[in-house]
Motif scaffolding. Structure first.
Motif, mmCIF file in Angstrom:
data_model
loop_
_atom_site.group_PDB
_atom_site.id
_atom_site.type_symbol
_atom_site.label_atom_id
_atom_site.label_comp_id
_atom_site.label_asym_id
_atom_site.label_seq_id
_atom_site.Cartn_x
_atom_site.Cartn_y
_atom_site.Cartn_z
ATOM 1 N N PHE A 1 57.207 42.774 29.837
ATOM 2 C CA PHE A 1 55.948 42.847 30.561
ATOM 3 C C PHE A 1 55.427 44.273 30.472
ATOM 4 C CE2 PHE A 1 58.174 39.279 32.314
ATOM 5 C CZ PHE A 1 57.198 38.360 32.632
ATOM 6 N N TYR A 2 54.138 44.407 30.188
ATOM 7 C CA TYR A 2 53.521 45.716 30.009
ATOM 8 C C TYR A 2 52.266 45.821 30.881
ATOM 9 C CZ TYR A 2 56.404 45.586 25.790
ATOM 10 O OH TYR A 2 57.446 45.483 24.908
ATOM 11 N N PHE A 3 52.204 46.883 31.661
ATOM 12 C CA PHE A 3 51.005 47.188 32.449
ATOM 13 C C PHE A 3 50.148 48.098 31.584
ATOM 14 C CE2 PHE A 3 49.394 50.174 35.993
ATOM 15 C CZ PHE A 3 48.199 49.499 36.113
ATOM 16 N N ILE A 4 48.918 47.672 31.316
ATOM 17 C CA ILE A 4 48.018 48.374 30.408
ATOM 18 C C ILE A 4 46.770 48.820 31.162
ATOM 19 C CG2 ILE A 4 46.657 48.174 28.272
ATOM 20 C CD1 ILE A 4 49.706 47.776 27.909
ATOM 21 N N THR A 5 46.345 50.043 30.896
ATOM 22 C CA THR A 5 45.061 50.537 31.371
ATOM 23 C C THR A 5 44.320 51.094 30.167
ATOM 24 O OG1 THR A 5 45.967 51.119 33.532
ATOM 25 C CG2 THR A 5 43.866 52.143 32.915
ATOM 26 N N ILE A 6 43.092 50.630 29.973
ATOM 27 C CA ILE A 6 42.246 51.113 28.880
ATOM 28 C C ILE A 6 40.952 51.612 29.507
ATOM 29 C CG2 ILE A 6 41.257 50.597 26.620
ATOM 30 C CD1 ILE A 6 42.883 47.941 26.696
ATOM 31 N N CYS A 7 40.596 52.858 29.218
ATOM 32 C CA CYS A 7 39.402 53.470 29.809
ATOM 33 C C CYS A 7 38.295 53.623 28.776
ATOM 34 C CB CYS A 7 39.734 54.856 30.368
ATOM 35 S SG CYS A 7 40.951 54.814 31.691
ATOM 36 N N THR A 8 37.083 53.638 29.262
ATOM 37 C CA THR A 8 35.950 53.955 28.401
ATOM 38 C C THR A 8 35.933 55.464 28.153
ATOM 39 O OG1 THR A 8 34.480 54.213 30.286
ATOM 40 C CG2 THR A 8 34.557 52.030 29.238
ATOM 41 N N HIS A 9 35.289 55.852 27.075
ATOM 42 C CA HIS A 9 35.183 57.274 26.739
ATOM 43 C C HIS A 9 34.450 58.020 27.859
ATOM 44 C CE1 HIS A 9 35.169 60.740 24.149
ATOM 45 N NE2 HIS A 9 33.862 60.867 24.304
ATOM 46 N N ASN A 10 35.049 59.107 28.298
ATOM 47 C CA ASN A 10 34.498 59.927 29.390
ATOM 48 C C ASN A 10 34.299 59.139 30.679
ATOM 49 O OD1 ASN A 10 34.490 62.293 27.858
ATOM 50 N ND2 ASN A 10 32.439 61.864 27.070
ATOM 51 N N ARG A 11 35.017 58.034 30.795
ATOM 52 C CA ARG A 11 34.972 57.177 31.990
ATOM 53 C C ARG A 11 33.547 56.719 32.321
ATOM 54 N NH1 ARG A 11 40.163 56.994 34.719
ATOM 55 N NH2 ARG A 11 39.146 55.331 35.836
ATOM 56 N N ARG A 12 32.725 56.504 31.274
ATOM 57 C CA ARG A 12 31.361 55.996 31.488
ATOM 58 C C ARG A 12 31.433 54.575 32.004
ATOM 59 N NH1 ARG A 12 27.275 57.012 26.934
ATOM 60 N NH2 ARG A 12 25.989 55.950 28.476
ATOM 61 N N ARG A 13 30.575 54.251 32.923
ATOM 62 C CA ARG A 13 30.617 52.959 33.609
ATOM 63 C C ARG A 13 29.801 51.902 32.859
ATOM 64 N NH1 ARG A 13 30.760 54.736 39.986
ATOM 65 N NH2 ARG A 13 32.684 55.921 39.741
ATOM 66 N N PHE A 14 30.340 51.486 31.733
ATOM 67 C CA PHE A 14 29.680 50.487 30.896
ATOM 68 C C PHE A 14 29.857 49.059 31.426
ATOM 69 C CE2 PHE A 14 30.326 53.763 27.544
ATOM 70 C CZ PHE A 14 29.036 53.838 27.072
ATOM 71 N N PHE A 15 30.899 48.817 32.237
ATOM 72 C CA PHE A 15 31.284 47.453 32.560
ATOM 73 C C PHE A 15 30.639 46.886 33.820
ATOM 74 C CE2 PHE A 15 35.377 48.778 30.315
ATOM 75 C CZ PHE A 15 34.924 48.342 29.086
ATOM 76 N N GLY A 16 29.894 47.692 34.553
ATOM 77 C CA GLY A 16 29.243 47.188 35.750
ATOM 78 C C GLY A 16 29.491 48.094 36.940
ATOM 79 N N SER A 17 29.458 47.499 38.135
ATOM 80 C CA SER A 17 29.628 48.289 39.353
ATOM 81 C C SER A 17 30.353 47.454 40.407
ATOM 82 C CB SER A 17 28.264 48.728 39.886
ATOM 83 O OG SER A 17 27.489 47.586 40.206
ATOM 84 N N VAL A 18 30.876 48.153 41.391
ATOM 85 C CA VAL A 18 31.538 47.490 42.505
ATOM 86 C C VAL A 18 30.624 47.594 43.716
ATOM 87 C CG1 VAL A 18 33.530 47.506 44.051
ATOM 88 C CG2 VAL A 18 33.844 48.040 41.620
ATOM 89 N N SER A 19 30.359 46.446 44.332
ATOM 90 C CA SER A 19 29.635 46.448 45.598
ATOM 91 C C SER A 19 30.252 45.374 46.487
ATOM 92 C CB SER A 19 28.137 46.206 45.396
ATOM 93 O OG SER A 19 27.904 44.944 44.837
ATOM 94 N N ASP A 20 30.295 45.655 47.772
ATOM 95 C CA ASP A 20 30.941 44.750 48.728
ATOM 96 C C ASP A 20 32.354 44.382 48.284
ATOM 97 O OD1 ASP A 20 28.705 44.721 50.422
ATOM 98 O OD2 ASP A 20 27.789 43.089 49.246
ATOM 99 N N ARG A 21 33.047 45.378 47.720
ATOM 100 C CA ARG A 21 34.452 45.236 47.297
ATOM 101 C C ARG A 21 34.655 44.188 46.207
ATOM 102 N NH1 ARG A 21 38.321 46.274 52.043
ATOM 103 N NH2 ARG A 21 39.144 44.264 51.386
ATOM 104 N N LYS A 22 33.576 43.882 45.457
ATOM 105 C CA LYS A 22 33.650 42.931 44.344
ATOM 106 C C LYS A 22 33.058 43.571 43.100
ATOM 107 C CE LYS A 22 33.489 38.800 47.119
ATOM 108 N NZ LYS A 22 32.711 37.690 47.605
#
Length: 184
Positions: free
Chosen positions: A25-46
């Motif tokens: 089992f492998y825990f993986i974290t993959i980040c965007t370059h410079n941590r740019r928020r390409f994937f969306g946003s969190v609001s109301d904890r979702k």
């Protein structure tokens, strides 16, 4: 530090004692370059996924379709990164390159010729690195149609999960990541 093409390279963060095609089992974290928020946003904890976030999620869930020896456990897309637990359920290349790679590392044979050296340092078929490379490539291909500036960080973070307690803590962390987004 080692040099490649006369440039310094950051040494690999991978465990030198572990063959990343091994079952586990492998825990993986993959980040965007410079941590740019390409994937969306969190609001109301979702997490609210953008078009690129939806692509990242879609291709994440499809990993086992392309790698039948892989099971995807916990998975979440966050604004600037993804977390997942990947299980390699059986080694697709039993008793193969692990011995060859260890032999090449010990003898230095992999360093003599450029094609041989590149083959030695490239992700091996069925390895964790080849799975992540395939995922990042698929997301990048389609994400750049939405935003040509999309980029991943060049590497990814992995952690070998060694026991049930660690698996439970990491799974909970992944699942709760959107709820805890504003705490960090």
């Amino acid at each position: 530090m080692d040099k490649f093409k006369n440039k310094y390279r950051i040494p690999s963060a991978r465990a030198r004692w572990w063959y990343y095609s091994n079952e586990g089992f492998y825990f993986i974290t993959i980040c965007t370059h410079n941590r740019r928020r390409f994937f969306g946003s969190v609001s109301d904890r979702k997490m609210n996924l953008s078009k690129i976030g939806l692509l990242s999620e879609k291709y994440g869930f499809e990993i086992p379709d392309h790698f039948p020896f892989v099971k995807l456990h916990a998975f979440v897309v966050m604004p600037d990164h993804v977390h997942m637990i990947i299980e390699i359920a059986h080694s697709p290349n039993p008793a193969n390159s692990a011995t060859e790679a260890l032999h090449a590392d010990i003898t230095g044979e992999a360093l003599h010729a450029t094609p041989v050296r590149m083959a030695a340092i490239s992700p091996k078929r069925g390895s964790l690195a080849s799975i992540i490379r395939s995922y990042k490539s698929a997301v990048s291909r389609d994400a750049r149609k939405v935003n040509p500036n999309f980029e991943w960080q060049s590497r990814f973070h992995d952690h070998i999960i060694r026991d049930d307690g660690a698996y439970d803590r990491i799974s909970k962390y992944i699942i709760d990541n959107p709820k805890n987004w504003n705490k960090y």
